[in-house]
Motif scaffolding. Structure first.
Motif, PDB file in Angstrom:
ATOM      1  N   UNK A 156       0.837  -1.210   0.000  1.00  0.00           N
ATOM      2  CA  UNK A 156       0.000   0.000   0.000  1.00  0.00           C
ATOM      3  C   UNK A 156       0.867   1.254   0.000  1.00  0.00           C
ATOM      4  N   UNK A 157       1.932   1.245   0.776  1.00  0.00           N
ATOM      5  CA  UNK A 157       2.829   2.397   0.799  1.00  0.00           C
ATOM      6  C   UNK A 157       3.610   2.507  -0.503  1.00  0.00           C
ATOM      7  N   UNK A 158       4.050   1.384  -1.054  1.00  0.00           N
ATOM      8  CA  UNK A 158       4.796   1.413  -2.324  1.00  0.00           C
ATOM      9  C   UNK A 158       3.959   2.046  -3.431  1.00  0.00           C
ATOM     10  N   UNK A 159       2.744   1.585  -3.605  1.00  0.00           N
ATOM     11  CA  UNK A 159       1.900   2.142  -4.664  1.00  0.00           C
ATOM     12  C   UNK A 159       1.480   3.576  -4.339  1.00  0.00           C
ATOM     13  N   UNK A 160       1.368   3.890  -3.044  1.00  0.00           N
ATOM     14  CA  UNK A 160       1.052   5.262  -2.652  1.00  0.00           C
ATOM     15  C   UNK A 160       2.148   6.237  -3.029  1.00  0.00           C
ATOM     16  N   UNK A 161       3.398   5.808  -2.908  1.00  0.00           N
ATOM     17  CA  UNK A 161       4.522   6.660  -3.297  1.00  0.00           C
ATOM     18  C   UNK A 161       4.541   6.881  -4.805  1.00  0.00           C
ATOM     19  N   UNK A 162       4.253   5.844  -5.571  1.00  0.00           N
ATOM     20  CA  UNK A 162       4.196   5.992  -7.034  1.00  0.00           C
ATOM     21  C   UNK A 162       3.113   6.992  -7.427  1.00  0.00           C
ATOM     22  N   UNK A 163       1.966   6.911  -6.784  1.00  0.00           N
ATOM     23  CA  UNK A 163       0.881   7.866  -7.061  1.00  0.00           C
ATOM     24  C   UNK A 163       1.287   9.284  -6.672  1.00  0.00           C
ATOM     25  N   UNK A 164       1.977   9.409  -5.541  1.00  0.00           N
ATOM     26  CA  UNK A 164       2.408  10.737  -5.080  1.00  0.00           C
ATOM     27  C   UNK A 164       3.393  11.375  -6.053  1.00  0.00           C
ATOM     28  N   UNK A 165       4.238  10.566  -6.666  1.00  0.00           N
ATOM     29  CA  UNK A 165       5.155  11.093  -7.683  1.00  0.00           C
ATOM     30  C   UNK A 165       4.383  11.593  -8.893  1.00  0.00           C
ATOM     31  N   UNK A 166       3.417  10.801  -9.340  1.00  0.00           N
ATOM     32  CA  UNK A 166       2.634  11.208 -10.520  1.00  0.00           C
ATOM     33  C   UNK A 166       1.857  12.493 -10.245  1.00  0.00           C
ATOM     34  N   UNK A 167       1.469  12.695  -8.997  1.00  0.00           N
ATOM     35  CA  UNK A 167       0.669  13.870  -8.629  1.00  0.00           C
ATOM     36  C   UNK A 167       1.520  15.040  -8.143  1.00  0.00           C
ATOM     37  N   UNK A 168       2.855  14.907  -8.235  1.00  0.00           N
ATOM     38  CA  UNK A 168       3.807  15.957  -7.834  1.00  0.00           C
ATOM     39  C   UNK A 168       3.743  16.305  -6.356  1.00  0.00           C
ATOM     40  N   UNK A 169       3.268  15.365  -5.538  1.00  0.00           N
ATOM     41  CA  UNK A 169       3.377  15.540  -4.096  1.00  0.00           C
ATOM     42  C   UNK A 169       4.816  15.272  -3.659  1.00  0.00           C
ATOM     43  N   UNK A 170       5.466  14.331  -4.327  1.00  0.00           N
ATOM     44  CA  UNK A 170       6.905  14.114  -4.187  1.00  0.00           C
ATOM     45  C   UNK A 170       7.594  14.706  -5.410  1.00  0.00           C
ATOM     46  N   UNK A 171       8.828  15.155  -5.227  1.00  0.00           N
ATOM     47  CA  UNK A 171       9.431  16.032  -6.223  1.00  0.00           C
ATOM     48  C   UNK A 171      10.631  15.467  -6.959  1.00  0.00           C
ATOM     49  N   UNK A 172      11.252  14.416  -6.432  1.00  0.00           N
ATOM     50  CA  UNK A 172      12.455  13.898  -7.063  1.00  0.00           C
ATOM     51  C   UNK A 172      12.624  12.435  -6.672  1.00  0.00           C
TER      52      UNK A 172
END
Length: 346
Positions: free
Chosen positions: A291-307
């Motif tokens: 759940x956390x792994x796929x959540x991080x991938x989604x956050x990257x696509x949504x620009x919540x994470x930046x790099x």
């Protein structure tokens, strides 16, 4: 000698176009649909079925020099990076001695200048050296970090000392990159599992010891201080969906004061991989649930994470195959970053 890449698939700014690219020395001189070099001395390279893309920037590596030459050096690890498509790196301060003074930092820059195959910068370490870190040149030094360094010879990172962190953030205009895990929660979890297993804690309990709660509590505390002071903070190796949701600043990247980083291992592995890979995938923060792994991938696509970073941290094999407490955290990733990301895309 100039080099002309002829009819190569140029990947840039979200598009792929069939173009000619002329290189002069270390610079791109021209990009166009057709470049005529008949009057110049040019080496022509066919781009048929090839892709030309910008090099990756890795903002989080541990290249082990000075102090651990058997694990890696700036010479060896920068070449591994370039082989894997990373052309710029930012190295962390936890070397021996740690880069916690201007003098030691300048020595690292000088060393890289003599042997690095890639572009580089270095973080200066934060421990109890507030007046020293305030002296850095922000046009050369990428920032300040506590990653891999511990306060008072303990395992407590800067987030465990909010008074000092607030003093630092109120006085510096540098980027401050922080490792966010709550040490007290981790220690309580360690004690709980040590009571059951002694020193031989099975590795699959690693994400229960360095758990989601420990990460979220620390990141939340840092964000609150940072927002109060409008400080420039970068959250290293975000490993949970909940942390990424906290970073949801609906702003262009250059306007953000708080940014976050995802690491390859948190994007690729999950706790399902511990039974087969064991301590080889021991990282801090721990690899957690699917759940956390796929959540991080989604956050990257949504620009919540930046790099996307590697947290490249090579160890000798024997250091990765001992028991839970003796096993070192981290692994080598710079040479594999681009292939892993392309595979994730597909």
């Amino acid at each position: 000698m100039k080099i002309l890449f002829k009819k190569v698939n140029v990947v840039n700014e979200g598009t792929i176009k069939l173009l000619d690219v002329l290189i002069s020395g270390e610079r791109i001189e021209k990009i166009g649909t057709t470049i005529d070099t008949a009057k110049e001395s040019v080496k022509e390279v066919s781009g048929e079925n090839l892709y030309l893309m910008p090099g990756m920037i890795d903002d989080h590596v541990h290249f082990r020099e000075p102090g651990y030459p058997l694990k890696g050096t700036i010479y060896s690890e920068s070449r591994a990076a370039v082989a894997g498509g990373i052309t710029s790196f930012m190295d962390m301060p936890n070397t021996v001695p740690p880069a916690t003074t201007i003098e030691l930092l300048e020595k690292k820059f000088a060393l890289a200048g003599s042997c690095s195959a890639a572009n580089y910068s270095f973080f200066m370490g934060i421990d109890n050296n507030l007046e020293e870190v305030l002296k850095i040149n922000n046009t050369q030094v990428c920032g300040l970090s506590d990653d891999g360094l511990y306060l008072n010879d303990s395992e407590q990172t800067l987030v465990s000392n909010p008074a000092f962190l607030e003093q630092l953030l109120s006085r510096t205009n540098s980027l401050v990159a922080l490792h966010c895990e709550d040490h007290d929660l981790i220690k309580a979890n360690e004690d709980f599992y040590r009571a059951q297993f002694g020193d031989e804690i099975p590795i699959q309990f690693h994400p229960y010891i360095r758990n989601e709660r420990a990460c979220v509590a620390a990141t939340q505390a840092v964000i609150e201080i940072s927002r109060k002071l409008n400080a420039r903070v970068h959250i290293l190796h975000v490993s949970t969906k909940a942390e990424a949701e906290m970073l949801n600043e609906n702003l262009p990247i250059r306007a953000k004061r708080i940014t976050g980083e995802a690491c390859l291992h948190h994007l690729w592995f999950s706790n399902k991989d511990y039974p087969t890979l064991g301590t080889k995938i021991k990282w801090n923060p721990a690899i957690k649930s699917e759940r956390n792994r796929t959540g991080l991938l989604s956050a990257l696509r949504e620009s919540k994470l930046d790099i996307i970073a590697t947290d490249h941290a090579p160890h000798q094999l024997a250091e990765k195959t001992s028991n839970y407490f003796q096993c070192k955290s981290g692994g080598p990733l710079v040479q594999h970053a681009l292939p892993v990301l392309l595979e994730l895309y597909h």
